[in-house]
Write a protein that holds these residues in place. Structure first.
Motif, PDB file in Angstrom:
ATOM      1  N   GLU A  18      -4.062  -1.540   7.040  1.00  0.00           N
ATOM      2  CA  GLU A  18      -3.965  -2.533   8.115  1.00  0.00           C
ATOM      3  C   GLU A  18      -5.083  -3.564   8.028  1.00  0.00           C
ATOM      4  O   GLU A  18      -4.867  -4.748   8.264  1.00  0.00           O
ATOM      5  CB  GLU A  18      -3.970  -1.835   9.473  1.00  0.00           C
ATOM      6  CG  GLU A  18      -2.676  -1.060   9.712  1.00  0.00           C
ATOM      7  CD  GLU A  18      -2.719  -0.187  10.947  1.00  0.00           C
ATOM      8  OE1 GLU A  18      -3.820   0.058  11.502  1.00  0.00           O
ATOM      9  OE2 GLU A  18      -1.634   0.269  11.362  1.00  0.00           O
ATOM     10  N   SER A  21      -4.346  -5.915   4.943  1.00  0.00           N
ATOM     11  CA  SER A  21      -3.035  -6.556   4.801  1.00  0.00           C
ATOM     12  C   SER A  21      -3.168  -8.043   5.068  1.00  0.00           C
ATOM     13  O   SER A  21      -4.033  -8.495   5.820  1.00  0.00           O
ATOM     14  CB  SER A  21      -2.024  -5.923   5.759  1.00  0.00           C
ATOM     15  OG  SER A  21      -2.407  -6.170   7.090  1.00  0.00           O
ATOM     16  N   SER A  26       4.782 -10.334   5.051  1.00  0.00           N
ATOM     17  CA  SER A  26       5.341  -9.194   5.769  1.00  0.00           C
ATOM     18  C   SER A  26       5.986  -8.258   4.755  1.00  0.00           C
ATOM     19  O   SER A  26       6.546  -8.698   3.743  1.00  0.00           O
ATOM     20  CB  SER A  26       6.359  -9.643   6.817  1.00  0.00           C
ATOM     21  OG  SER A  26       7.444 -10.282   6.192  1.00  0.00           O
ATOM     22  N   LEU A  27       5.874  -7.003   5.030  1.00  0.00           N
ATOM     23  CA  LEU A  27       6.461  -5.987   4.158  1.00  0.00           C
ATOM     24  C   LEU A  27       7.968  -5.955   4.366  1.00  0.00           C
ATOM     25  O   LEU A  27       8.448  -6.148   5.487  1.00  0.00           O
ATOM     26  CB  LEU A  27       5.898  -4.610   4.490  1.00  0.00           C
ATOM     27  CG  LEU A  27       4.439  -4.337   4.161  1.00  0.00           C
ATOM     28  CD1 LEU A  27       4.022  -2.985   4.729  1.00  0.00           C
ATOM     29  CD2 LEU A  27       4.225  -4.358   2.657  1.00  0.00           C
ATOM     30  N   ASP A  29      11.430  -4.149   5.084  1.00  0.00           N
ATOM     31  CA  ASP A  29      11.690  -3.035   6.004  1.00  0.00           C
ATOM     32  C   ASP A  29      11.607  -1.674   5.323  1.00  0.00           C
ATOM     33  O   ASP A  29      11.170  -0.696   5.925  1.00  0.00           O
ATOM     34  CB  ASP A  29      13.053  -3.201   6.675  1.00  0.00           C
ATOM     35  CG  ASP A  29      13.082  -4.378   7.642  1.00  0.00           C
ATOM     36  OD1 ASP A  29      11.996  -4.858   8.048  1.00  0.00           O
ATOM     37  OD2 ASP A  29      14.186  -4.809   8.007  1.00  0.00           O
ATOM     38  N   ARG A  32       7.958  -1.106   5.332  1.00  0.00           N
ATOM     39  CA  ARG A  32       7.378  -1.110   6.682  1.00  0.00           C
ATOM     40  C   ARG A  32       7.682   0.194   7.427  1.00  0.00           C
ATOM     41  O   ARG A  32       6.823   0.738   8.106  1.00  0.00           O
ATOM     42  CB  ARG A  32       7.909  -2.315   7.463  1.00  0.00           C
ATOM     43  CG  ARG A  32       6.919  -2.796   8.502  1.00  0.00           C
ATOM     44  CD  ARG A  32       7.299  -4.141   9.058  1.00  0.00           C
ATOM     45  NE  ARG A  32       8.121  -3.913  10.236  1.00  0.00           N
ATOM     46  CZ  ARG A  32       9.136  -4.663  10.586  1.00  0.00           C
ATOM     47  NH1 ARG A  32       9.493  -5.699   9.885  1.00  0.00           N
ATOM     48  NH2 ARG A  32       9.822  -4.387  11.666  1.00  0.00           N
ATOM     49  N   LEU A  35       5.359   3.052   6.429  1.00  0.00           N
ATOM     50  CA  LEU A  35       4.030   2.829   6.984  1.00  0.00           C
ATOM     51  C   LEU A  35       4.010   3.191   8.469  1.00  0.00           C
ATOM     52  O   LEU A  35       3.131   3.926   8.928  1.00  0.00           O
ATOM     53  CB  LEU A  35       3.591   1.376   6.782  1.00  0.00           C
ATOM     54  CG  LEU A  35       2.232   1.000   7.396  1.00  0.00           C
ATOM     55  CD1 LEU A  35       1.109   1.837   6.801  1.00  0.00           C
ATOM     56  CD2 LEU A  35       1.965  -0.487   7.202  1.00  0.00           C
ATOM     57  N   LEU A  36       4.996   2.704   9.208  1.00  0.00           N
ATOM     58  CA  LEU A  36       5.064   3.031  10.634  1.00  0.00           C
ATOM     59  C   LEU A  36       5.310   4.523  10.843  1.00  0.00           C
ATOM     60  O   LEU A  36       4.753   5.127  11.758  1.00  0.00           O
ATOM     61  CB  LEU A  36       6.164   2.211  11.313  1.00  0.00           C
ATOM     62  CG  LEU A  36       5.882   0.728  11.461  1.00  0.00           C
ATOM     63  CD1 LEU A  36       7.115   0.001  11.987  1.00  0.00           C
ATOM     64  CD2 LEU A  36       4.686   0.482  12.374  1.00  0.00           C
ATOM     65  N   GLU A  56       9.636   0.178  17.485  1.00  0.00           N
ATOM     66  CA  GLU A  56       9.788  -0.534  16.219  1.00  0.00           C
ATOM     67  C   GLU A  56      10.442   0.372  15.171  1.00  0.00           C
ATOM     68  O   GLU A  56      11.318  -0.067  14.424  1.00  0.00           O
ATOM     69  CB  GLU A  56       8.438  -1.050  15.726  1.00  0.00           C
ATOM     70  CG  GLU A  56       8.548  -2.020  14.584  1.00  0.00           C
ATOM     71  CD  GLU A  56       7.224  -2.669  14.199  1.00  0.00           C
ATOM     72  OE1 GLU A  56       7.226  -3.344  13.148  1.00  0.00           O
ATOM     73  OE2 GLU A  56       6.213  -2.501  14.905  1.00  0.00           O
ATOM     74  N   CYS A  57      10.033   1.629  15.126  1.00  0.00           N
ATOM     75  CA  CYS A  57      10.649   2.578  14.194  1.00  0.00           C
ATOM     76  C   CYS A  57      12.123   2.783  14.518  1.00  0.00           C
ATOM     77  O   CYS A  57      12.965   2.826  13.609  1.00  0.00           O
ATOM     78  CB  CYS A  57       9.929   3.923  14.237  1.00  0.00           C
ATOM     79  SG  CYS A  57       8.478   4.009  13.197  1.00  0.00           S
TER      80      CYS A  57
END
Length: 187
Positions: A18, A21, A26-27, A29, A32, A35-36, A56-57
């Motif tokens: 983080e 970055s 942006s990564l 999906d 992402r 990571l999340l 978000e997940c």
């Protein structure tokens, strides 16, 4: 994925990612979500919850369900664990059951067993021991079919542990109910 990490190392790795970055990039999906999901794992092991990451997940799992179902399923499983940290046991039950309505190959046999085990835990938290036992037994049957015996053993031990806790809780509840009914009859 292997559940073989140290919380401090995971926390440092996430913080480093983080911190370094690039805000202008942006990564995708498919990167992402892992990571999340790792952040969810860290929160879960600390007993924390983060509704922002959770939401978000959830959104990403719906987007990636067809593209990378195993990744999406693993995130749903972590989210189900997180939901227990804020005592919302039923919030993902329909989603978990929806995954179980798919052919086993969609989530993969190991994840399918984990879905069953997770539903068993959620039913146990809600006091539905009979449903919990059924889910645990189905999960154990799935794990027995895994070709990787070490994975099978790890998953079976974890689910068996959950099942034993429910058995103990059920025995205590039964014992308490019997004592109360005996006490009431004496008067």
């Amino acid at each position: 994925q292997r559940k073989q990490y140290k919380l401090s190392e995971l926390g440092h790795a996430i913080a480093w990612l983080e911190r370094h970055s690039n805000a202008n990039q942006s990564l995708p999906d498919t990167l992402r979500l892992p990571l999340l999901s790792s952040r969810l794992a860290l929160c879960n092991h600390r007993g924390d919850y983060n509704r922002k990451i959770f939401k978000e997940c959830l959104s990403l799992t719906q987007i990636l369900r067809d593209e990378d179902p195993q990744l999406a399923c693993e995130a749903i499983l972590r989210m189900a664990s997180m939901s227990t940290n804020f005592f919302e046991f039923g919030v993902l039950k329909d989603s978990l059951k929806d995954w179980l309505a798919q052919p086993i190959a969609v989530a993969g046999l190991q994840n399918y067993g984990k879905l069953l085990s997770t539903l068993g835990q959620l039913e146990a938290f809600e006091g539905q021991a009979d449903k919990a036992f059924s889910y645990f037994d189905q999960a154990l049957e799935c794990f027995s079919r895994l070709s990787d015996r070490s994975k099978a053993q790890i998953e079976a031990q974890q689910t068996t542990g959950y099942r034993l806790v429910v058995e103990m809780d059920s025995a205590i509840a039964l014992s308490t109910d019997q004592k109360e009914s005996t006490s009431t009859r004496q008067f």
